[in-house]
Design an enzyme around this catalytic site. Structure first.
Site, PDB file in Angstrom:
ATOM      1  N   HIS A 156       0.829  -1.217   0.000  1.00 47.65           N
ATOM      2  CA  HIS A 156       0.000   0.000   0.000  1.00 47.65           C
ATOM      3  C   HIS A 156       0.859   1.262   0.000  1.00 47.65           C
ATOM      4  O   HIS A 156       0.428   2.292   0.523  1.00 47.65           O
ATOM      5  CB  HIS A 156      -0.946   0.041   1.215  1.00 47.65           C
ATOM      6  CG  HIS A 156      -1.679  -1.245   1.469  1.00 47.65           C
ATOM      7  ND1 HIS A 156      -2.927  -1.508   0.955  1.00 47.65           N
ATOM      8  CD2 HIS A 156      -1.320  -2.363   2.162  1.00 47.65           C
ATOM      9  CE1 HIS A 156      -3.311  -2.712   1.339  1.00 47.65           C
ATOM     10  NE2 HIS A 156      -2.359  -3.263   2.064  1.00 47.65           N
ATOM     11  N   SER A 277      14.353  21.712 -16.711  1.00 43.92           N
ATOM     12  CA  SER A 277      13.120  22.470 -16.930  1.00 43.92           C
ATOM     13  C   SER A 277      13.485  23.757 -17.660  1.00 43.92           C
ATOM     14  O   SER A 277      14.550  24.325 -17.451  1.00 43.92           O
ATOM     15  CB  SER A 277      12.489  22.797 -15.579  1.00 43.92           C
ATOM     16  OG  SER A 277      11.657  23.930 -15.696  1.00 43.92           O
ATOM     17  N   LYS A 283      15.814  22.248 -11.579  1.00 47.06           N
ATOM     18  CA  LYS A 283      15.123  20.974 -11.734  1.00 47.06           C
ATOM     19  C   LYS A 283      15.889  19.940 -12.540  1.00 47.06           C
ATOM     20  O   LYS A 283      16.619  20.234 -13.477  1.00 47.06           O
ATOM     21  CB  LYS A 283      13.759  21.197 -12.386  1.00 47.06           C
ATOM     22  CG  LYS A 283      12.801  21.875 -11.424  1.00 47.06           C
ATOM     23  CD  LYS A 283      11.385  21.521 -11.728  1.00 47.06           C
ATOM     24  CE  LYS A 283      11.102  20.102 -11.305  1.00 47.06           C
ATOM     25  NZ  LYS A 283       9.733  19.723 -11.646  1.00 47.06           N
ATOM     26  N   GLU A 290       9.130   8.520 -17.048  1.00 48.60           N
ATOM     27  CA  GLU A 290       7.780   9.043 -17.292  1.00 48.60           C
ATOM     28  C   GLU A 290       7.289   8.664 -18.684  1.00 48.60           C
ATOM     29  O   GLU A 290       6.148   8.240 -18.878  1.00 48.60           O
ATOM     30  CB  GLU A 290       7.757  10.569 -17.120  1.00 48.60           C
ATOM     31  CG  GLU A 290       7.799  10.979 -15.656  1.00 48.60           C
ATOM     32  CD  GLU A 290       7.990  12.485 -15.453  1.00 48.60           C
ATOM     33  OE1 GLU A 290       7.825  12.942 -14.337  1.00 48.60           O
ATOM     34  OE2 GLU A 290       8.320  13.196 -16.425  1.00 48.60           O
TER      35      GLU A 290
END
Ligand code: ARG
Length: 467
Positions: A156, A277, A283, A290
Protein backbone atom coordinates in the site's frame (compact mmCIF):
# COMPACT_ATOMS: atom_id res chain seq x y z
CA UNK A 1 0.77 0.32 -67.18
CA UNK A 2 -2.42 -0.04 -65.08
CA UNK A 3 -2.90 -1.99 -61.87
CA UNK A 4 -1.68 -5.59 -61.74
CA UNK A 5 -5.29 -6.64 -61.12
CA UNK A 6 -6.94 -4.30 -63.66
CA UNK A 7 -7.99 -6.93 -66.24
CA UNK A 8 -11.69 -6.95 -65.44
CA UNK A 9 -11.97 -3.21 -64.94
CA UNK A 10 -12.84 -0.72 -67.67
CA UNK A 11 -12.28 2.49 -65.69
CA UNK A 12 -9.19 3.65 -63.83
CA UNK A 13 -9.46 3.77 -60.04
CA UNK A 14 -9.95 7.15 -58.45
CA UNK A 15 -6.98 8.75 -56.79
CA UNK A 16 -9.05 9.01 -53.63
CA UNK A 17 -9.45 5.23 -53.64
CA UNK A 18 -5.71 4.82 -54.21
CA UNK A 19 -4.99 6.94 -51.19
CA UNK A 20 -7.55 5.22 -48.98
CA UNK A 21 -6.84 1.68 -50.10
CA UNK A 22 -3.07 1.70 -50.21
CA UNK A 23 -0.86 0.27 -47.49
CA UNK A 24 2.38 1.08 -49.29
CA UNK A 25 3.21 4.04 -47.05
CA UNK A 26 3.58 1.77 -44.07
CA UNK A 27 4.06 -1.76 -45.43
CA UNK A 28 7.16 -0.69 -47.34
CA UNK A 29 8.89 -1.55 -44.06
CA UNK A 30 8.35 -5.18 -45.06
CA UNK A 31 10.37 -4.94 -48.29
CA UNK A 32 13.19 -7.18 -47.13
CA UNK A 33 10.82 -9.93 -46.00
CA UNK A 34 8.83 -9.62 -49.21
CA UNK A 35 11.96 -10.12 -51.28
CA UNK A 36 13.16 -13.02 -49.11
CA UNK A 37 9.77 -14.67 -49.46
CA UNK A 38 9.73 -14.18 -53.23
CA UNK A 39 13.22 -15.62 -53.61
CA UNK A 40 12.27 -18.72 -51.60
CA UNK A 41 9.06 -19.09 -53.60
CA UNK A 42 10.92 -18.72 -56.92
CA UNK A 43 13.51 -21.29 -55.87
CA UNK A 44 10.76 -23.76 -55.01
CA UNK A 45 8.97 -23.09 -58.32
CA UNK A 46 12.23 -23.79 -60.12
CA UNK A 47 12.96 -26.98 -58.17
CA UNK A 48 9.42 -28.17 -58.91
CA UNK A 49 9.88 -27.52 -62.65
CA UNK A 50 7.34 -24.67 -62.70
CA UNK A 51 10.01 -22.10 -63.63
CA UNK A 52 12.95 -22.92 -65.92
CA UNK A 53 16.51 -22.13 -64.94
CA UNK A 54 16.73 -18.99 -67.03
CA UNK A 55 13.54 -17.57 -65.53
CA UNK A 56 14.67 -18.39 -62.02
CA UNK A 57 18.11 -16.80 -62.52
CA UNK A 58 16.62 -13.63 -63.93
CA UNK A 59 14.22 -13.37 -60.96
CA UNK A 60 17.17 -13.70 -58.57
CA UNK A 61 19.19 -11.05 -60.40
CA UNK A 62 16.20 -8.75 -60.81
CA UNK A 63 15.34 -8.99 -57.10
CA UNK A 64 18.94 -8.19 -56.29
CA UNK A 65 18.58 -4.97 -58.22
CA UNK A 66 15.21 -4.14 -56.61
CA UNK A 67 16.70 -4.66 -53.12
CA UNK A 68 19.65 -2.49 -54.02
CA UNK A 69 17.41 0.29 -55.33
CA UNK A 70 15.27 0.27 -52.18
CA UNK A 71 18.26 0.29 -49.85
CA UNK A 72 19.96 3.09 -51.75
CA UNK A 73 16.75 5.14 -51.76
CA UNK A 74 16.50 4.97 -55.58
CA UNK A 75 13.22 3.05 -55.63
CA UNK A 76 10.12 5.06 -56.55
CA UNK A 77 7.26 4.15 -54.26
CA UNK A 78 4.11 4.89 -56.18
CA UNK A 79 0.92 4.83 -54.16
CA UNK A 80 -1.08 3.53 -57.12
CA UNK A 81 0.86 0.25 -56.71
CA UNK A 82 -1.19 -0.20 -53.54
CA UNK A 83 1.20 -2.22 -51.43
CA UNK A 84 4.78 -3.39 -51.13
CA UNK A 85 3.98 -6.74 -52.73
CA UNK A 86 2.73 -5.18 -55.95
CA UNK A 87 5.29 -2.38 -55.95
CA UNK A 88 8.13 -4.90 -55.88
CA UNK A 89 6.56 -7.28 -58.40
CA UNK A 90 5.88 -4.46 -60.79
CA UNK A 91 9.42 -3.13 -60.59
CA UNK A 92 10.79 -6.64 -61.03
CA UNK A 93 8.73 -7.08 -64.18
CA UNK A 94 9.90 -3.69 -65.49
CA UNK A 95 13.48 -4.90 -65.05
CA UNK A 96 13.32 -8.52 -66.24
CA UNK A 97 10.16 -8.71 -68.37
CA UNK A 98 8.02 -11.83 -68.70
CA UNK A 99 9.80 -13.99 -66.09
CA UNK A 100 8.68 -11.43 -63.47
CA UNK A 101 5.07 -12.14 -64.41
CA UNK A 102 5.54 -15.83 -63.58
CA UNK A 103 6.65 -15.22 -59.99
CA UNK A 104 3.10 -14.98 -58.71
CA UNK A 105 2.28 -18.54 -59.87
CA UNK A 106 0.81 -20.59 -57.01
CA UNK A 107 0.77 -17.52 -54.75
CA UNK A 108 -1.65 -14.83 -53.67
CA UNK A 109 -1.11 -11.60 -51.84
CA UNK A 110 -3.04 -13.25 -49.03
CA UNK A 111 -0.35 -15.80 -48.27
CA UNK A 112 2.34 -13.32 -49.29
CA UNK A 113 1.30 -10.74 -46.70
CA UNK A 114 0.79 -13.47 -44.09
CA UNK A 115 4.36 -14.56 -44.77
CA UNK A 116 5.97 -11.12 -44.81
CA UNK A 117 4.25 -10.04 -41.64
CA UNK A 118 5.08 -13.26 -39.84
CA UNK A 119 8.74 -12.99 -40.87
CA UNK A 120 8.76 -9.45 -39.48
CA UNK A 121 7.18 -10.53 -36.19
CA UNK A 122 9.53 -13.51 -35.81
CA UNK A 123 12.63 -11.42 -36.57
CA UNK A 124 11.63 -8.77 -34.04
CA UNK A 125 10.74 -11.43 -31.50
CA UNK A 126 14.43 -12.41 -31.59
CA UNK A 127 15.63 -8.80 -31.41
CA UNK A 128 13.34 -8.06 -28.46
CA UNK A 129 14.50 -11.15 -26.57
CA UNK A 130 18.13 -10.05 -26.95
CA UNK A 131 17.24 -6.65 -25.54
CA UNK A 132 15.31 -8.20 -22.63
CA UNK A 133 18.34 -10.28 -21.75
CA UNK A 134 20.50 -7.16 -21.57
CA UNK A 135 18.01 -5.51 -19.23
CA UNK A 136 17.86 -8.57 -16.96
CA UNK A 137 21.64 -8.51 -16.93
CA UNK A 138 21.56 -4.90 -15.74
CA UNK A 139 19.20 -5.86 -12.89
CA UNK A 140 21.56 -8.66 -11.89
CA UNK A 141 24.51 -6.28 -11.96
CA UNK A 142 22.79 -3.78 -9.63
CA UNK A 143 21.45 -6.61 -7.45
CA UNK A 144 24.92 -8.07 -6.86
CA UNK A 145 26.16 -4.70 -5.58
CA UNK A 146 23.20 -4.28 -3.23
CA UNK A 147 22.39 -7.49 -1.41
CA UNK A 148 23.24 -5.71 1.87
CA UNK A 149 21.56 -2.41 1.00
CA UNK A 150 18.51 -2.12 3.23
CA UNK A 151 15.35 -0.32 2.22
CA UNK A 152 11.78 -0.42 3.45
CA UNK A 153 9.73 -3.00 1.57
CA UNK A 154 6.24 -1.64 1.08
CA UNK A 155 2.64 -2.67 0.73
CA UNK A 156 0.00 0.00 0.00
CA UNK A 157 3.05 2.27 -0.48
CA UNK A 158 3.46 2.14 3.32
CA UNK A 159 6.58 0.89 5.05
CA UNK A 160 6.06 -2.82 5.71
CA UNK A 161 9.16 -4.96 6.25
CA UNK A 162 12.83 -4.34 5.56
CA UNK A 163 14.24 -5.88 2.40
CA UNK A 164 17.48 -5.39 0.49
CA UNK A 165 17.70 -3.47 -2.76
CA UNK A 166 19.21 -6.43 -4.61
CA UNK A 167 16.07 -8.39 -3.74
CA UNK A 168 13.92 -5.61 -5.14
CA UNK A 169 15.93 -5.64 -8.39
CA UNK A 170 15.56 -9.40 -8.60
CA UNK A 171 11.78 -9.02 -8.46
CA UNK A 172 12.02 -7.13 -11.77
CA UNK A 173 14.55 -9.63 -13.14
CA UNK A 174 12.00 -12.38 -12.42
CA UNK A 175 9.21 -10.50 -14.23
CA UNK A 176 11.38 -9.83 -17.25
CA UNK A 177 12.49 -13.47 -17.37
CA UNK A 178 8.84 -14.50 -17.61
CA UNK A 179 8.35 -11.89 -20.33
CA UNK A 180 11.30 -13.35 -22.22
CA UNK A 181 9.81 -16.81 -21.93
CA UNK A 182 6.48 -15.57 -23.27
CA UNK A 183 8.21 -14.26 -26.41
CA UNK A 184 10.17 -17.50 -26.66
CA UNK A 185 7.05 -19.64 -26.53
CA UNK A 186 5.24 -17.45 -29.08
CA UNK A 187 8.23 -17.75 -31.39
CA UNK A 188 8.17 -21.55 -31.23
CA UNK A 189 4.41 -21.83 -31.67
CA UNK A 190 4.35 -19.51 -34.67
CA UNK A 191 7.45 -20.65 -36.49
CA UNK A 192 5.39 -22.18 -39.31
CA UNK A 193 5.38 -21.13 -42.95
CA UNK A 194 2.25 -19.55 -44.50
CA UNK A 195 3.59 -19.45 -48.07
CA UNK A 196 1.94 -21.78 -50.57
CA UNK A 197 -1.52 -21.32 -49.06
CA UNK A 198 -2.36 -19.08 -52.03
CA UNK A 199 -5.65 -17.20 -51.77
CA UNK A 200 -7.35 -19.49 -49.24
CA UNK A 201 -7.60 -23.02 -50.55
CA UNK A 202 -4.14 -24.06 -51.68
CA UNK A 203 -3.19 -24.41 -55.33
CA UNK A 204 -3.41 -26.92 -58.18
CA UNK A 205 0.28 -26.35 -59.01
CA UNK A 206 2.71 -29.05 -57.83
CA UNK A 207 4.37 -26.90 -55.14
CA UNK A 208 6.43 -28.11 -52.17
CA UNK A 209 5.69 -26.10 -49.03
CA UNK A 210 8.37 -27.94 -47.09
CA UNK A 211 11.02 -26.51 -49.37
CA UNK A 212 9.93 -22.91 -48.83
CA UNK A 213 9.44 -23.47 -45.11
CA UNK A 214 12.99 -24.78 -44.77
CA UNK A 215 14.45 -22.08 -46.99
CA UNK A 216 12.88 -19.37 -44.81
CA UNK A 217 13.91 -20.90 -41.47
CA UNK A 218 10.46 -22.13 -40.42
CA UNK A 219 10.03 -25.48 -38.67
CA UNK A 220 7.28 -26.65 -41.05
CA UNK A 221 4.41 -25.38 -43.20
CA UNK A 222 1.16 -24.42 -41.43
CA UNK A 223 -1.57 -27.05 -41.33
CA UNK A 224 -4.64 -25.43 -42.92
CA UNK A 225 -4.54 -22.79 -45.64
CA UNK A 226 -7.93 -21.26 -44.86
CA UNK A 227 -6.80 -20.63 -41.28
CA UNK A 228 -3.37 -19.43 -42.34
CA UNK A 229 -4.49 -16.57 -44.54
CA UNK A 230 -7.04 -15.51 -41.89
CA UNK A 231 -4.80 -15.82 -38.87
CA UNK A 232 -3.24 -12.88 -37.10
CA UNK A 233 -2.81 -14.58 -33.70
CA UNK A 234 0.94 -14.48 -34.16
CA UNK A 235 0.77 -10.66 -34.23
CA UNK A 236 -1.72 -10.57 -31.37
CA UNK A 237 0.61 -12.68 -29.23
CA UNK A 238 3.40 -10.26 -30.03
CA UNK A 239 1.19 -7.32 -29.05
CA UNK A 240 0.11 -9.01 -25.83
CA UNK A 241 3.68 -9.97 -24.93
CA UNK A 242 4.80 -6.41 -25.55
CA UNK A 243 1.90 -4.89 -23.59
CA UNK A 244 2.56 -7.16 -20.60
CA UNK A 245 6.25 -6.39 -20.59
CA UNK A 246 5.54 -2.66 -20.90
CA UNK A 247 3.25 -2.98 -17.89
CA UNK A 248 6.21 -4.35 -15.91
CA UNK A 249 8.44 -1.61 -17.28
CA UNK A 250 5.83 0.96 -16.33
CA UNK A 251 5.67 -0.26 -12.73
CA UNK A 252 9.44 -0.02 -12.47
CA UNK A 253 9.29 3.44 -14.04
CA UNK A 254 6.80 4.55 -11.43
CA UNK A 255 9.18 3.35 -8.72
CA UNK A 256 12.13 5.12 -10.35
CA UNK A 257 10.11 8.34 -10.44
CA UNK A 258 9.23 8.01 -6.75
CA UNK A 259 12.72 6.92 -5.75
CA UNK A 260 14.37 9.84 -7.53
CA UNK A 261 12.09 12.42 -5.85
CA UNK A 262 13.49 14.57 -3.01
CA UNK A 263 11.07 12.84 -0.63
CA UNK A 264 12.59 9.41 -1.26
CA UNK A 265 16.04 10.19 -2.64
CA UNK A 266 16.74 6.44 -2.97
CA UNK A 267 18.33 6.72 -6.40
CA UNK A 268 19.85 9.46 -8.51
CA UNK A 269 19.31 9.06 -12.23
CA UNK A 270 22.35 9.85 -14.32
CA UNK A 271 22.46 13.31 -15.92
CA UNK A 272 22.77 11.63 -19.29
CA UNK A 273 19.26 10.27 -18.87
CA UNK A 274 17.56 13.18 -17.13
CA UNK A 275 16.21 16.45 -18.45
CA UNK A 276 15.98 20.00 -17.17
CA UNK A 277 13.12 22.47 -16.93
CA UNK A 278 12.86 25.46 -19.27
CA UNK A 279 11.89 27.75 -16.41
CA UNK A 280 13.11 26.24 -13.12
CA UNK A 281 16.90 26.06 -13.30
CA UNK A 282 17.24 23.77 -10.28
CA UNK A 283 15.12 20.97 -11.73
CA UNK A 284 16.21 17.56 -12.91
CA UNK A 285 13.29 15.60 -14.27
CA UNK A 286 12.90 11.83 -14.73
CA UNK A 287 11.50 12.16 -18.27
CA UNK A 288 12.70 8.73 -19.37
CA UNK A 289 10.72 6.69 -16.82
CA UNK A 290 7.78 9.04 -17.29
CA UNK A 291 7.79 8.43 -21.03
CA UNK A 292 8.17 4.69 -20.52
CA UNK A 293 5.13 4.79 -18.25
CA UNK A 294 3.26 6.92 -20.79
CA UNK A 295 4.19 4.84 -23.83
CA UNK A 296 2.79 1.75 -22.15
CA UNK A 297 -0.65 3.15 -23.00
CA UNK A 298 -0.17 2.97 -26.75
CA UNK A 299 0.98 -0.65 -26.57
CA UNK A 300 -2.30 -1.52 -24.82
CA UNK A 301 -4.17 0.44 -27.49
CA UNK A 302 -2.46 -1.43 -30.32
CA UNK A 303 -3.42 -4.78 -28.76
CA UNK A 304 -7.07 -3.85 -28.26
CA UNK A 305 -7.22 -2.30 -31.71
CA UNK A 306 -6.14 -5.48 -33.52
CA UNK A 307 -8.31 -7.70 -31.33
CA UNK A 308 -11.22 -5.50 -32.33
CA UNK A 309 -10.32 -5.51 -36.04
CA UNK A 310 -10.29 -9.31 -36.04
CA UNK A 311 -13.32 -10.12 -33.95
CA UNK A 312 -16.07 -10.07 -36.57
CA UNK A 313 -14.25 -11.23 -39.68
CA UNK A 314 -15.58 -14.18 -41.64
CA UNK A 315 -12.92 -16.49 -43.10
CA UNK A 316 -10.69 -15.95 -44.92
CA UNK A 317 -8.84 -12.72 -45.83
CA UNK A 318 -10.69 -9.41 -45.50
CA UNK A 319 -9.21 -6.03 -46.25
CA UNK A 320 -9.82 -5.03 -42.62
CA UNK A 321 -6.74 -7.08 -41.90
CA UNK A 322 -4.55 -4.48 -43.56
CA UNK A 323 -5.08 -2.57 -40.30
CA UNK A 324 -2.88 -5.13 -38.52
CA UNK A 325 0.42 -3.55 -39.41
CA UNK A 326 0.74 0.02 -38.18
CA UNK A 327 -0.10 -0.76 -34.56
CA UNK A 328 2.22 -3.75 -34.55
CA UNK A 329 5.10 -1.75 -36.02
CA UNK A 330 4.42 0.93 -33.43
CA UNK A 331 4.43 -1.50 -30.49
CA UNK A 332 7.59 -3.21 -31.74
CA UNK A 333 9.43 0.08 -32.24
CA UNK A 334 8.21 1.39 -28.90
CA UNK A 335 9.31 -1.64 -26.92
CA UNK A 336 12.70 -1.86 -28.63
CA UNK A 337 13.70 1.69 -27.81
CA UNK A 338 12.14 1.40 -24.34
CA UNK A 339 14.20 -1.68 -23.45
CA UNK A 340 17.37 -0.10 -24.83
CA UNK A 341 17.08 3.14 -22.89
CA UNK A 342 15.83 1.51 -19.68
CA UNK A 343 18.90 -0.75 -19.62
CA UNK A 344 21.11 2.33 -19.75
CA UNK A 345 19.09 4.10 -17.04
CA UNK A 346 19.45 1.09 -14.71
CA UNK A 347 23.16 0.65 -15.43
CA UNK A 348 23.93 4.33 -14.78
CA UNK A 349 21.68 5.15 -11.83
CA UNK A 350 23.30 5.86 -8.47
CA UNK A 351 21.90 3.89 -5.54
CA UNK A 352 21.81 6.07 -2.42
CA UNK A 353 22.42 3.40 0.19
CA UNK A 354 22.43 5.76 3.18
CA UNK A 355 19.06 7.29 2.25
CA UNK A 356 17.54 3.84 1.89
CA UNK A 357 18.89 2.68 5.25
CA UNK A 358 17.79 5.91 6.90
CA UNK A 359 14.25 5.31 5.63
CA UNK A 360 14.25 1.93 7.36
CA UNK A 361 14.11 3.78 10.68
CA UNK A 362 10.63 5.03 9.83
CA UNK A 363 7.51 2.94 10.24
CA UNK A 364 8.56 0.37 12.87
CA UNK A 365 9.64 -2.14 10.21
CA UNK A 366 10.65 -4.74 12.76
CA UNK A 367 7.24 -4.95 14.46
CA UNK A 368 6.58 -8.39 12.95
CA UNK A 369 9.98 -9.47 14.28
CA UNK A 370 9.05 -8.49 17.82
CA UNK A 371 5.82 -10.49 17.56
CA UNK A 372 7.80 -13.45 16.13
CA UNK A 373 10.32 -13.11 19.01
CA UNK A 374 7.52 -13.22 21.58
CA UNK A 375 6.12 -16.37 19.97
CA UNK A 376 9.43 -18.16 19.47
CA UNK A 377 11.45 -17.13 22.53
CA UNK A 378 8.74 -16.49 25.11
CA UNK A 379 6.12 -19.08 24.08
CA UNK A 380 3.43 -16.38 23.84
CA UNK A 381 0.46 -17.13 21.49
CA UNK A 382 0.60 -15.03 18.30
CA UNK A 383 -2.58 -12.99 18.99
CA UNK A 384 -1.23 -11.94 22.37
CA UNK A 385 2.21 -11.28 20.87
CA UNK A 386 0.55 -9.05 18.26
CA UNK A 387 -1.12 -7.04 21.06
CA UNK A 388 2.09 -6.66 23.12
CA UNK A 389 3.94 -5.52 19.99
CA UNK A 390 1.23 -2.93 19.42
CA UNK A 391 1.95 -1.58 22.91
CA UNK A 392 5.67 -1.44 22.13
CA UNK A 393 4.94 0.51 18.94
CA UNK A 394 2.80 2.94 20.95
CA UNK A 395 5.70 3.43 23.40
CA UNK A 396 8.13 4.13 20.54
CA UNK A 397 5.67 6.66 19.05
CA UNK A 398 5.38 8.30 22.46
CA UNK A 399 9.20 8.53 22.70
CA UNK A 400 9.44 9.77 19.11
CA UNK A 401 11.71 6.94 17.99
CA UNK A 402 11.53 3.80 15.90
CA UNK A 403 10.66 0.45 17.46
CA UNK A 404 14.17 -0.79 16.63
CA UNK A 405 15.60 2.06 18.71
CA UNK A 406 13.85 1.08 22.01
CA UNK A 407 16.13 -0.32 24.69
CA UNK A 408 15.71 -3.77 26.26
CA UNK A 409 14.64 -2.01 29.46
CA UNK A 410 11.89 -0.13 27.62
CA UNK A 411 10.62 -3.38 26.16
CA UNK A 412 10.85 -5.33 29.40
CA UNK A 413 8.65 -2.68 31.02
CA UNK A 414 5.87 -3.73 28.61
CA UNK A 415 6.17 -7.46 29.27
CA UNK A 416 8.53 -9.05 31.76
CA UNK A 417 8.89 -12.23 29.69
CA UNK A 418 11.07 -10.23 27.26
CA UNK A 419 14.86 -10.78 27.65
CA UNK A 420 17.95 -8.67 26.86
CA UNK A 421 18.56 -10.47 23.58
CA UNK A 422 15.43 -8.81 22.17
CA UNK A 423 17.38 -5.87 20.72
CA UNK A 424 19.31 -8.20 18.35
CA UNK A 425 16.00 -9.37 16.96
CA UNK A 426 14.76 -5.88 16.38
CA UNK A 427 17.70 -4.64 14.32
CA UNK A 428 16.59 -3.95 10.75
CA UNK A 429 19.37 -6.08 9.28
CA UNK A 430 18.46 -8.99 11.50
CA UNK A 431 14.87 -8.60 10.43
CA UNK A 432 15.82 -8.72 6.74
CA UNK A 433 18.13 -11.71 7.14
CA UNK A 434 15.58 -13.56 9.27
CA UNK A 435 13.38 -13.83 6.16
CA UNK A 436 15.49 -16.68 4.94
CA UNK A 437 12.78 -18.93 3.54
CA UNK A 438 13.02 -19.92 -0.14
CA UNK A 439 12.49 -16.86 -2.34
CA UNK A 440 12.81 -14.58 0.70
CA UNK A 441 14.77 -11.36 1.13
CA UNK A 442 17.74 -12.50 3.25
CA UNK A 443 21.09 -11.73 1.66
CA UNK A 444 21.70 -15.46 1.34
CA UNK A 445 18.41 -16.09 -0.47
CA UNK A 446 18.87 -13.02 -2.65
CA UNK A 447 22.28 -14.30 -3.74
CA UNK A 448 20.66 -17.63 -4.55
CA UNK A 449 18.14 -15.86 -6.79
CA UNK A 450 20.91 -13.87 -8.47
CA UNK A 451 22.83 -17.08 -9.23
CA UNK A 452 19.78 -18.77 -10.73
CA UNK A 453 19.00 -15.87 -13.03
CA UNK A 454 22.67 -15.46 -13.95
CA UNK A 455 22.81 -19.12 -15.00
CA UNK A 456 19.66 -18.68 -17.04
CA UNK A 457 21.17 -15.63 -18.77
CA UNK A 458 24.29 -17.60 -19.70
CA UNK A 459 22.16 -20.39 -21.11
CA UNK A 460 20.11 -17.96 -23.23
CA UNK A 461 23.22 -16.09 -24.39
CA UNK A 462 24.59 -19.39 -25.68
CA UNK A 463 21.35 -20.03 -27.56
CA UNK A 464 21.53 -16.59 -29.14
CA UNK A 465 25.17 -17.07 -30.16
CA UNK A 466 24.14 -20.25 -32.02
CA UNK A 467 21.46 -18.51 -34.11
N1 ARG B 1 -1.99 -4.79 -48.47
C1 ARG B 1 -2.73 -5.96 -48.09
C2 ARG B 1 -2.67 -6.13 -46.57
O1 ARG B 1 -1.84 -5.50 -45.97
C3 ARG B 1 -2.13 -7.17 -48.74
C4 ARG B 1 -3.08 -8.27 -48.97
C5 ARG B 1 -4.07 -7.92 -49.99
N2 ARG B 1 -4.88 -9.02 -50.35
C6 ARG B 1 -6.06 -8.83 -51.01
N3 ARG B 1 -6.73 -9.90 -51.30
N4 ARG B 1 -6.47 -7.65 -51.31
O2 ARG B 1 -3.43 -6.83 -45.97
Amino acid sequence: MGKLWSGRFSENSSSLLDEFNASLNFDKKLYRYDILGSLAHAKMLYQQGILNEEEYRSIVDGMDQVLDEIEKGDFTFNISDEDIHMAIEKRLTDIIGDAGKKLHTARSRNDQVALDFRLYVQAHNEIIRELVLKLVNAFVFVARENTQTMLPGMTHLQHAQPINFGYHMMAYASMLKRDYERFESSFKRNNLSPIGCAALAGTPHPIDRNLTAKELGFDAPTLNCLDTVSDRDFALEMLFNIATMMMHISRLSEELILWSSSEFGFVTLSDAYSTGSSIMPQKKNPDVPELLRGKTGRTYGNLISLLTVMKGLPLAYNKDMQEDKEGTFDSVETVEISLTILTEVIKTMKVNKERMEEACKIGHLSATDLADYLVEKCGIPFREAHFITGRAVALAEQKGCDLSELSATDLKSIDNRIKDDVTDYLSIRHSMNARNSEGGTSTKRTLEQIEKIAEWITEKEKEIAKR
